[in-house]
Scaffold this active site. Sequence first.
Site, PDB file in Angstrom:
ATOM      1  N   ASP A  12    -100.564 131.736 -41.382  1.00  0.00           N
ATOM      2  CA  ASP A  12     -99.731 132.161 -40.327  1.00  0.00           C
ATOM      3  C   ASP A  12     -98.269 131.557 -40.587  1.00  0.00           C
ATOM      4  OD1 ASP A  12     -99.123 132.761 -37.446  1.00  0.00           O
ATOM      5  OD2 ASP A  12     -99.199 130.252 -37.077  1.00  0.00           O
ATOM      6  N   ASP A  14     -95.181 130.807 -37.976  1.00  0.00           N
ATOM      7  CA  ASP A  14     -94.839 129.556 -37.221  1.00  0.00           C
ATOM      8  C   ASP A  14     -95.624 128.586 -36.789  1.00  0.00           C
ATOM      9  OD1 ASP A  14     -91.946 130.884 -36.805  1.00  0.00           O
ATOM     10  OD2 ASP A  14     -93.117 132.380 -35.888  1.00  0.00           O
ATOM     11  N   ASP A 170    -102.758 127.692 -36.862  1.00  0.00           N
ATOM     12  CA  ASP A 170    -102.544 126.488 -35.893  1.00  0.00           C
ATOM     13  C   ASP A 170    -102.833 126.992 -34.584  1.00  0.00           C
ATOM     14  OD1 ASP A 170     -99.986 127.889 -35.802  1.00  0.00           O
ATOM     15  OD2 ASP A 170     -99.356 126.432 -34.477  1.00  0.00           O
TER      16      ASP A 170
END
Length: 229
Positions: A12, A14, A170
Site C-alpha cells: 500500500d 499512504d 496498514d
Amino acid sequence: MNCTFPRLVLFDLDGTLLDSAPDMLATVNVMRAERGAAPMTLDALRPHVSKGARAMLAAAFADMANEQREALVPVFLAQYELELAKHGSPFDGIERLLGAIEADGGRWGIVTNKPEYLAKQLLPMLGWQTRCAILIGGDTLPQRKPHPLPLLHAAQTLYVAVEDCVYVGDDERDIVAARSANMPSVVALWGYRLPDDEPAEWGGDVLVEAPQDLLDAAIWPRKLSESAQ
C-alpha cells in the site's frame, strides 16, 4: 538460489510506504483557511489518512453536511496535487527495505486506492519511477481494495504466482483484499489507524511494528505451496 524476501512484495502507499499525513494536513488546512476555520492538527488528521479523501474531509469538516463534503472531494484532490511530497516522506526504514528487496533479486510494487494520476506523480518525486515494478491506483481497474482484483492483476501482470507474493498494508481493506486473493499479508502497524481499529482481528498473517523489522527473513509469511527458487 536462496532468497531472503518474497519474489514480489506489493505495498500500500499512504501509511505503509509513505508518511503522507503532513501533505494531507497542508491540504485540509488550506481548505479550512479558505472557509474561515482554524488549522487542524496532525494528530487529529493522521488516523484518517488511510481511509481516503472522504474520511479526511469528514474529520476536517465534521459539521458540514455529507453532500457539501462530497462536493469538496475534487477540491481536496486538486489542492493535494499541489502539496505532493512537499511535507511528507517515506517512513524511516522504507528506503533500506526497498533496497534490500532489490539487492536480493526481488521486485516490489504499489497497489493503492489513491487515484492513479496522483500516485504516478509521486514516483519520480520519491526516486521510485524506475524501481517500482508495477503501480495500480484506485481507479486503474474496475475494482479497488478491499476487492482482490488489484492484487491479483499485479501478480498476473508480473508473472508471479500469488503464493510467491506478499502484500503489506496498514488498513483493514488491505488485509481483506490480500485474504480474498489468497495472498500472504503483513499488517504495517507503523501506519495510520483509528483508535477503535483492531489490527489483530483483521486476519493478517504477520503484524509488524516497523519497516526495519522486515529485514529479518524469518518475519515474512510464506505459503506452504511456495514455489522453489
